[in-house]
Design an enzyme around this catalytic site. Structure first.
Site, PDB file in Angstrom:
ATOM      1  N   HIS A  76     -16.588   0.375  58.114  1.00 27.32           N
ATOM      2  CA  HIS A  76     -16.476  -0.815  57.269  1.00 27.32           C
ATOM      3  C   HIS A  76     -15.826  -1.977  58.010  1.00 27.32           C
ATOM      4  O   HIS A  76     -15.990  -3.139  57.635  1.00 27.32           O
ATOM      5  CB  HIS A  76     -15.643  -0.513  56.023  1.00 27.32           C
ATOM      6  CG  HIS A  76     -16.229   0.535  55.138  1.00 27.32           C
ATOM      7  ND1 HIS A  76     -17.417   0.372  54.456  1.00 27.32           N
ATOM      8  CD2 HIS A  76     -15.800   1.779  54.824  1.00 27.32           C
ATOM      9  CE1 HIS A  76     -17.689   1.461  53.758  1.00 27.32           C
ATOM     10  NE2 HIS A  76     -16.732   2.334  53.966  1.00 27.32           N
TER      11      HIS A  76
ATOM     12  N   HIS B  97      -6.347  -4.572  60.633  1.00 31.58           N
ATOM     13  CA  HIS B  97      -7.801  -4.598  60.635  1.00 31.58           C
ATOM     14  C   HIS B  97      -8.253  -6.014  60.326  1.00 31.58           C
ATOM     15  O   HIS B  97      -7.429  -6.882  60.020  1.00 31.58           O
ATOM     16  CB  HIS B  97      -8.375  -3.607  59.604  1.00 31.58           C
ATOM     17  CG  HIS B  97      -7.955  -3.924  58.200  1.00 31.58           C
ATOM     18  ND1 HIS B  97      -6.813  -3.425  57.623  1.00 31.58           N
ATOM     19  CD2 HIS B  97      -8.535  -4.711  57.251  1.00 31.58           C
ATOM     20  CE1 HIS B  97      -6.703  -3.888  56.395  1.00 31.58           C
ATOM     21  NE2 HIS B  97      -7.744  -4.669  56.146  1.00 31.58           N
TER      22      HIS B  97
ATOM     23  N   HIS C 286     -11.540  -8.827  58.748  1.00 28.63           N
ATOM     24  CA  HIS C 286     -12.708  -9.082  57.897  1.00 28.63           C
ATOM     25  C   HIS C 286     -13.378 -10.336  58.440  1.00 28.63           C
ATOM     26  O   HIS C 286     -12.703 -11.316  58.750  1.00 28.63           O
ATOM     27  CB  HIS C 286     -12.283  -9.299  56.445  1.00 28.63           C
ATOM     28  CG  HIS C 286     -11.556  -8.135  55.847  1.00 28.63           C
ATOM     29  ND1 HIS C 286     -12.199  -7.150  55.114  1.00 28.63           N
ATOM     30  CD2 HIS C 286     -10.241  -7.780  55.874  1.00 28.63           C
ATOM     31  CE1 HIS C 286     -11.305  -6.244  54.720  1.00 28.63           C
ATOM     32  NE2 HIS C 286     -10.114  -6.608  55.170  1.00 28.63           N
TER      33      HIS C 286
ATOM     34  N   GLU D 271     -11.400 -13.280  53.642  1.00 26.84           N
ATOM     35  CA  GLU D 271     -11.370 -12.780  52.272  1.00 26.84           C
ATOM     36  C   GLU D 271     -10.705 -13.809  51.358  1.00 26.84           C
ATOM     37  O   GLU D 271     -11.271 -14.213  50.344  1.00 26.84           O
ATOM     38  CB  GLU D 271     -10.644 -11.440  52.224  1.00 26.84           C
ATOM     39  CG  GLU D 271     -11.373 -10.355  53.001  1.00 26.84           C
ATOM     40  CD  GLU D 271     -11.235  -8.985  52.369  1.00 26.84           C
ATOM     41  OE1 GLU D 271     -12.234  -8.439  51.882  1.00 26.84           O
ATOM     42  OE2 GLU D 271     -10.100  -8.457  52.381  1.00 26.84           O
TER      43      GLU D 271
ATOM     44  N   HIS E 273      -5.510  -8.674  58.741  1.00 24.05           N
ATOM     45  CA  HIS E 273      -4.552  -8.071  57.819  1.00 24.05           C
ATOM     46  C   HIS E 273      -3.664  -7.098  58.581  1.00 24.05           C
ATOM     47  O   HIS E 273      -4.159  -6.114  59.143  1.00 24.05           O
ATOM     48  CB  HIS E 273      -5.269  -7.322  56.686  1.00 24.05           C
ATOM     49  CG  HIS E 273      -6.008  -8.214  55.748  1.00 24.05           C
ATOM     50  ND1 HIS E 273      -6.983  -7.746  54.883  1.00 24.05           N
ATOM     51  CD2 HIS E 273      -5.915  -9.555  55.527  1.00 24.05           C
ATOM     52  CE1 HIS E 273      -7.454  -8.770  54.179  1.00 24.05           C
ATOM     53  NE2 HIS E 273      -6.824  -9.869  54.553  1.00 24.05           N
TER      54      HIS E 273
ATOM     55  N   THR F 160      -8.115  -4.737  49.191  1.00 21.81           N
ATOM     56  CA  THR F 160      -9.378  -5.471  49.023  1.00 21.81           C
ATOM     57  C   THR F 160     -10.607  -4.579  49.244  1.00 21.81           C
ATOM     58  O   THR F 160     -11.721  -5.091  49.348  1.00 21.81           O
ATOM     59  CB  THR F 160      -9.439  -6.675  49.983  1.00 21.81           C
ATOM     60  OG1 THR F 160      -9.403  -6.203  51.343  1.00 21.81           O
ATOM     61  CG2 THR F 160      -8.280  -7.621  49.734  1.00 21.81           C
ATOM     62  N   THR F 161     -10.380  -3.272  49.327  1.00 21.08           N
ATOM     63  CA  THR F 161     -11.480  -2.301  49.361  1.00 21.08           C
ATOM     64  C   THR F 161     -11.154  -1.180  48.383  1.00 21.08           C
ATOM     65  O   THR F 161      -9.981  -0.962  48.064  1.00 21.08           O
ATOM     66  CB  THR F 161     -11.659  -1.704  50.780  1.00 21.08           C
ATOM     67  OG1 THR F 161     -10.427  -1.107  51.200  1.00 21.08           O
ATOM     68  CG2 THR F 161     -12.082  -2.758  51.784  1.00 21.08           C
TER      69      THR F 161
END
Length: 306
Positions: A89, A116, A118, A128, A141, A224-225
């Site tokens: 992901h 990680h 995004h 995000e 993040h 957020t996941t």
């Protein structure tokens, strides 16, 4: 025997057809069975709760909080070798050294666990969180949990057990040399479960000196996941980190678990539902210092003229 096989295979077939796995919107297609962000609540009910992340931060609606003082960072300068992994992901790096944050109106110290990112497509929108509707190309993040916990699972049972620092990226015309090794390492983790050693990196190297660490926003939110657990104290820093378009493109060359290009790895912004977003006094302090210096300069000039 045939009946036994049918009894065994049926649940697997139903699982594939109902699409119990979550995915990002860029992975949703006519022939896919995963559930995109709009259906994440079907994967985990918490994804439909009222304190979800990310959000759009409307700067004019933020509230100044004098308690949001500068953070105290410990171990952020420590250089380490971390494992960079494509988890299907995103890409994630575990943090093997003691590094903590305190201050900033946090109730107690939090220790760094992993970081990680995004991103979008190349240098297109991909962060995000958004600021006044503006979506940056990428967002970092750095995930922390309260120092008293050993497992992140335990921290997530605490309504404020996790603290995440969020940093935006912007497109720059010059290369950010501090990210050269990171961008190079991405070539070794193109596929899911690919991992490599990211050598000689520190958390400070990722964010400094570009980010003004006194200007930030604070609100209570969630992961957020999925499972979207509402146990996160969010801190989103105002000033973005510069990367050139080629460095940003390196992230878009990765692949999802299903083999599709790993792009658009962000959850759309969620309703604020009455939550207050606070802003630090960093900007106010800088303005005050500027005004003070201007006053001193004016007074000095008047004195000389007299």
């Amino acid at each position: 025997m045939r009946c036994l096989l049918s009894a065994y295979l049926l649940p697997l077939i139903l699982h594939a057809c109902t699409g119990a796995d979550w995915c990002y919107q860029t992975q949703v297609s006519c022939d896919s069975h995963c559930k995109g962000p709009e259906k994440w609540r079907e994967v985990n009910a918490d994804c439909g709760k009222d304190r979800q992340s990310p959000i759009n931060i409307v700067t004019k609606q933020t509230k100044l909080d004098e308690r949001l003082t500068p953070f105290r960072f410990t171990g952020y300068q420590t250089v380490f070798d971390g494992t960079l992994k494509n988890n299907g992901h995103s890409v994630q790096v575990s943090i093997p050294v003691p590094a903590t944050i305190s201050g900033g109106n946090l109730a107690e110290p939090y220790k760094a666990v992993q970081f990680h990112l995004h991103w979008g497509i190349s240098s297109g929108p991909g962060s995000e969180h958004t600021i006044d509707g503006e979506q940056y190309p990428m967002e970092l993040h750095i995930v922390h949990m309260k120092q008293k916990y050993i497992r992140i699972e335990d921290a997530l049972k605490d309504p404020s057990g996790v603290a995440v620092l969020g940093f935006f990226y912007e497109v720059s015309s010059t290369t950010n040399r501090k990210y050269d090794l990171f961008a190079h390492a991405l070539r070794s983790v193109q596929n899911t479960n690919g991992n490599t050693t990211l050598r000689k990196i520190s958390l400070n190297q990722l964010i400094l000196p570009e980010v003004n660490m006194t200007n930030y926003y604070r609100y209570d939110g969630s992961l957020t996941t999925p499972g979207c657990t509402e146990a996160v104290v969010w801190t989103v820093f105002e000033k973005p980190i510069p990367l050139d378009s080629e460095q940003l493109q390196a992230f878009s060359s990765l692949k999802f678990r299903d083999g599709k290009p790993m792009v658009g790895t962000f959850r759309p912004v969620q309703p604020r539902n009455g939550r207050v977003v606070y802003r630090s006094s960093g900007g106010t302090l800088l303005v005050s210092v500027f005004l003070l210096m201007a006053s001193i300069s004016t007074a000095f000039t008047i004195t000389r003229l007299n």
